[in-house]
Design an enzyme around this catalytic site. Sequence first.
Site, PDB file in Angstrom:
ATOM      1  N   GLY A 200      -6.622  25.086   5.869  1.00 61.33           N
ATOM      2  CA  GLY A 200      -5.951  24.902   4.594  1.00 61.33           C
ATOM      3  C   GLY A 200      -5.353  23.531   4.351  1.00 61.33           C
ATOM      4  O   GLY A 200      -5.059  23.194   3.201  1.00 61.33           O
ATOM      5  N   ASP A 201      -5.166  22.746   5.412  1.00 56.13           N
ATOM      6  CA  ASP A 201      -4.612  21.399   5.252  1.00 56.13           C
ATOM      7  C   ASP A 201      -5.208  20.502   6.334  1.00 56.13           C
ATOM      8  O   ASP A 201      -4.491  19.819   7.070  1.00 56.13           O
ATOM      9  CB  ASP A 201      -3.086  21.452   5.357  1.00 56.13           C
ATOM     10  CG  ASP A 201      -2.408  20.177   4.858  1.00 56.13           C
ATOM     11  OD1 ASP A 201      -3.098  19.323   4.258  1.00 56.13           O
ATOM     12  OD2 ASP A 201      -1.193  20.016   5.070  1.00 56.13           O
ATOM     13  N   LEU A 202      -6.526  20.514   6.402  1.00 52.10           N
ATOM     14  CA  LEU A 202      -7.241  19.902   7.521  1.00 52.10           C
ATOM     15  C   LEU A 202      -7.515  18.431   7.254  1.00 52.10           C
ATOM     16  O   LEU A 202      -8.619  18.030   6.892  1.00 52.10           O
ATOM     17  CB  LEU A 202      -8.546  20.658   7.767  1.00 52.10           C
ATOM     18  CG  LEU A 202      -9.281  20.339   9.076  1.00 52.10           C
ATOM     19  CD1 LEU A 202      -8.416  20.670  10.278  1.00 52.10           C
ATOM     20  CD2 LEU A 202     -10.597  21.112   9.134  1.00 52.10           C
TER      21      LEU A 202
END
Length: 293
Positions: A200-202
Amino acid sequence: MTDDILLYELSATLTTQLGVKITINHAESVQGGDINKTYKLSTNEGPFFLKVNDARRYPDMFAREFNGLATLRKTAAITLPEPICFGAKNGQAYLVTTFMQKGGAVIDFWESFAAAIGKMHQHTQPHFGFNESNYIGTIKQYNTPYSSWAVFYAFNRLMPLGRQAYDRHLIEKADLQLLEGLCKRLPAIFPEEKPALLHGDLWSGNFMVGPDGRACIYDPAVYYGHREMDLAMTRLFGGFDTRFYYSYQHLYPLANGWQQRIGICQLYPLLVHVLLFGGSYIDNVREILRENS
């Protein structure tokens, strides 16, 4: 770190969680993000990692991160810190995880990293979303389940942030109208895929080379979504070798037209950055909206 009340609380909580007496000898400040203060806790049982922030501003943030880490770890696809405990004391919220030591990258680091992300993405569920809301940065991330990715992306991601940006006078009415028009076309833009478990926040700031020389990821904003979201995020700020993308595409090929969808997938994290930082991110959002109008 000088809050002895919090340190005493942490010693007692870790002792209860781990079943052995934990004595914190030292708390050393380490580099972290803009939201949290981060520390390496030196104890009689080895080091732990501590995050601290304002419990009044973000009362449930660490509970959500704890659950996200636990969900990703269940896949056994890739290394993540083990979440140990979270809570609040003396106005401070905290999260304690295992401390990940940095190592030297193995020769096939990027290939194995891609394989691990692909394995994680193959974990699925019937609906897009997650069993609770969580956070990306300090922005609330809504995970109401939908059977359609296009509907989920429009109603849980793009439009809530677009409206916030408009209400705060960060974008103009014309921008919001372009966003609304794009959302109506999303069903024709994205191919059908099963929901994929996403970090999700890679981005490059959320992975490191672990002690075994392979990738370790952290600071997730977990949900089940379209896997192109994670891959588009890796391209937003750089830091990923081309071998990562070649290997992922070889092992778990993306649907045709994925290159044309990168900007649309990046709209969400860019809108997050518009709300957090403004500035040039507004121009980035406008450029993507115009390209896809």
